[in-house]
Design a protein around this motif. Structure first.
Motif, mmCIF file in Angstrom:
data_model
loop_
_atom_site.group_PDB
_atom_site.id
_atom_site.type_symbol
_atom_site.label_atom_id
_atom_site.label_comp_id
_atom_site.label_asym_id
_atom_site.label_seq_id
_atom_site.Cartn_x
_atom_site.Cartn_y
_atom_site.Cartn_z
ATOM 1 N N GLU A 275 -5.764 3.396 -4.624
ATOM 2 C CA GLU A 275 -5.969 4.603 -5.389
ATOM 3 C C GLU A 275 -5.718 5.677 -4.550
ATOM 4 N N ARG A 276 -5.704 5.703 -3.399
ATOM 5 C CA ARG A 276 -5.542 6.985 -2.583
ATOM 6 C C ARG A 276 -4.186 7.430 -2.634
ATOM 7 N N GLU A 277 -3.323 6.467 -2.589
ATOM 8 C CA GLU A 277 -1.710 6.483 -2.743
ATOM 9 C C GLU A 277 -1.546 7.341 -4.000
ATOM 10 N N ARG A 278 -2.037 6.670 -4.994
ATOM 11 C CA ARG A 278 -1.807 7.038 -6.467
ATOM 12 C C ARG A 278 -2.193 8.673 -6.452
ATOM 13 N N GLU A 279 -3.500 8.879 -5.995
ATOM 14 C CA GLU A 279 -4.110 10.253 -5.901
ATOM 15 C C GLU A 279 -3.035 11.207 -5.509
ATOM 16 N N LEU A 280 -2.625 10.785 -4.137
ATOM 17 C CA LEU A 280 -1.588 11.593 -3.344
ATOM 18 C C LEU A 280 -0.419 11.951 -3.857
ATOM 19 N N PHE A 281 0.147 10.741 -4.597
ATOM 20 C CA PHE A 281 1.434 10.735 -5.346
ATOM 21 C C PHE A 281 1.483 12.018 -6.453
#
Lengths: 476, 476
Positions: A275-281
């Motif tokens: 979820e963190r990666e998706r948020e950062l992307f």
């Protein structure tokens, strides 16, 4: 007796960061002049007539690395064009070993292709330096030289805080045909805890990013055989299987309705986005219309439930790269063709096992073909995926080094393509990190390749900050 | 006075049938010598250097038809190679008009292709006459000359019982490029109630058959366009539509799970096989393994619920004749290709409207393509299907004529291919019938083309019986 006072000196506190900046200020002109010298060497690996220039480029770089201070610098021969290896031990017990990867060969270029300047006569226009190889990859290799000297100056060290190795190959633009053999041969000397690839870039001029992984790749050719020779579609069509139809049916069955790859087992082991990666992307300033223009395409299409960036960076895909069979000339020829062929490639993400995926593809092909269609599946070379988790300490060091250079939040990207760097990961068993400051507008493989000079400067700074941070934060 | 008796004459009752036979017996040697003369003319329409030979063939035939008794014989010019037209009015009021179609050009041939004999030096081996054109189509045109003379001899007529016309074209082996224009131009003079095509064959040496129809054909090329140029599958693959995938999806969607053509509306109007036809087809001695060998294929596959013969003769089909797009060279090239292309052909059966079918295909293509894929659909020339019902009186006449010649039950076939004969049906508005005695082993378009002399004789007999029967049974 009158004491004369010397001139009043305002002595500012010299932080390592300010030393980095002042050191770079002082040496930047020479650094750029040197880079321009290197860029004048047309080290086009694809052109056999320029093999001597690639060799000259290797020798030039080796000399420059010696001048930088590397105690060990060697030009490594391959069955093709030479690579440059350099090593500078830290001297500190327990220091991590970092291997920087880049390449000194360049894509072909000629002014006649549409360049505004001579591609091998570096030309500064405003804040940009135009030349073939400016960004891909000489500029991004070269920032390590000044970066390393700034690191020494800022820390007062006589050797880097990490055991530093460089491997700068000479055939990347020709598909690195001898790279795998080279690194296997030299695996002991290349041994490293971490690999830093300086052959990628960042999101754009105002958005510093660190790449966290590359997709892997496997490709195959599927040959399908029906009638022993082309037969008349009036006499036989509709009563025997057609290999062109089978090829189409296979290619069409590659994806399900959600445009997920429909080969059973294909997604086994896939490391899902956090979820963190998706948020950062999602924080990246993404303009789909602009992206479509870059893709020269009219519409986005892909796996349901994922954004365009997620699709190209973090999801495995299947692509039809080529298809052919039967009559392809003018007019019509009413045949059932004897043969049809597919070239497919698959991008892989972390967690996918390429060999298992190949077996899954083979089984899927065999299972789907009708009686009367013979087939072969031939796989090409495999490139494994690589991915470094966001919380990996070396990635955190990289982010901090970039953050110091840019003075702003650093976001994350991944690379949709596949590169020889993944070979280093496999052979050396070391995670791959990426340090690059090129931007999409730099024109890699295109006309008017350039590098933004202020970003190049940030690259030098990031390289200068990286090694000390890494030595402190990362323990092998 | 002694009456001398003349020699004792055993006078058998001379039935028309026995006259046909004895007339043919008497003239067969000359007939075969004449045919051999014609076969020596290498009337290869595909070879521009032999245009003169095609013309010589036309002139030769015209002279022969004049000698046969046709009061009107003309060599008809076209924009290509000449056809021969002949006409012999019956003189009987209300007599039907029959137009015989055939061709006097032949396929290319050279001994070096693998012939056992010189292809343009007719050679008799046992009961076979080997020569290019022996069966396709000079032999089958020529049996009408002796057949017609035998008809006149057997009926004591000075003109045929039907108004007889012949049109023997000179470009059939080159795709009849000028035939449509010719028959439109000469439609008035060609006007006929019935067309008899003598350019097909029968089931095999021991199974006399009459063909009742040919499939029609339409073909198209579908061009699909995605990215403006090939793009990198690592950078963009999986996030934009791929025209090669779209081509595959179209071709795969052509057929449903039952291998029926899945284009909506495609089967509209199709004349279904009658139970009687299916029964008669099933009586043919069909050996699927042998048929597969002819098809050079490993397995049969086609529309569920139909036999192989039904599939190729009586069912409409869709076939992928060619497909191409993207990279087709050695190794791999990981692209999303800019373009992909399909060549499709569709065989049509009676009741299908080619123009409506084209609209249905266009709509189907447009409806199925995803956003971002542009396309064009281009149709080639159309050949309409033709079919004569089993109970058509002219077909019954044909069957009786064949039955008399062969002395056994006559079965039925259809022709899966498509020919220019259907143009005659369309332009003249006349049903097409087929009278042919060639067999699959005759080697059309192949090496060692031959005709079986006993079958050729049966063809002469059938032609001799046909016109009288037709005049009695068929009223326009």
């Amino acid at each position: 007796m009158i004491h004369k006072r010397g001139p009043k000196v305002v002595r500012m506190t010299k932080t390592p960061d300010s030393v980095v900046r002042s050191y770079i200020d002082e040496h930047e002109a020479q650094f750029l002049a040197d880079l321009a010298d290197w860029l004048r060497i047309p080290s086009v690996s694809a052109d056999p007539e320029r093999a001597g220039e690639v060799r000259r480029s290797a020798e030039w770089l080796a000399a420059k690395l010696r001048a930088t201070g590397f105690p060990v610098v060697e030009v490594w021969e391959t069955d093709g064009l030479p690579a440059v290896f350099a090593e500078w031990p830290s001297g500190d017990a327990g220091a991590p070993t970092a291997l920087v990867y880049g390449h000194h060969d360049v894509q072909p270029a000629a002014k006649a292709d549409g360049w505004d300047t001579e591609p091998f006569e570096p030309t500064r226009v405003g804040g940009r330096l135009y030349a073939r190889g400016a960004a891909d990859d000489k500029g991004q290799v070269f920032f390590h030289t000044l970066g390393l000297r700034a690191h020494l100056a800022a820390t007062g060290r006589t050797a880097p805080a990490v055991n530093l190795k460089l491997l700068i190959e000479g055939e990347e633009e020709s598909g690195s045909p001898n790279f795998g053999a080279l690194i296997r041969r030299e695996a002991e000397r290349l041994a490293a805890d971490l690999v830093f690839v300086s052959d990628t870039g960042m999101w754009n001029e105002t958005t510093p990013t660190v790449c966290t992984g590359m997709r892997g790749k496997l490709d195959c050719q599927i040959d399908l055989f029906g009638p022993a020779s082309d037969i008349h579609s009036g006499s036989f069509g509709g009563a025997v299987p057609n290999p062109a139809t089978s090829a189409a049916e296979l290619a069409a069955a590659l994806h399900d309705e959600d445009r997920r790859v429909a080969v059973p087992g294909f997604y086994d082991g896939v490391v899902e986005l956090t979820e963190r990666e998706r948020e950062l992307f999602a924080k990246l300033p993404f303009d789909e219309q602009r992206w479509l223009a870059t893709a020269k395409s009219q519409a986005a299409q892909g796996e349901a439930g994922y954004s365009t960036l997620e699709r190209i960076w973090a999801r495995p895909t299947a692509e039809v790269n080529g298809v052919w069979g039967g009559y392809t000339g003018p007019g019509s020829k009413t045949i059932v063709p004897a043969e049809a062929h597919l070239k497919l490639s698959f991008r892989l993400v972390a967690g996918q096992d390429p060999e298992r995926t190949e077996r899954a593809i083979e089984a899927w092909v065999a299972e789907r073909l009708p009686a009367g269609i013979r087939h072969t599946v031939r796989f090409g070379s495999v490139t494994r995926p690589c991915l470094t988790p966001l919380d990996h300490p070396a990635l955190q060091s990289t982010v901090r080094a970039m953050g110091k250079a840019f003075g702003q939040e650093v976001l994350f990207t991944r690379e949709g393509g596949s590169g020889p760097a993944a070979d280093l990961q496999d052979v050396l068993g070391a995670p791959v990190l990426f340090l690059g400051i090129s931007v999409p507008s730099d024109g890699w493989h295109s006309v008017n390749e350039k590098i933004e000079l202020d970003l190049l400067r940030k690259g030098v700074e990031a390289a200068a900050h990286l090694w000390g941070d890494l030595a402190e934060s990362y323990r092998p």
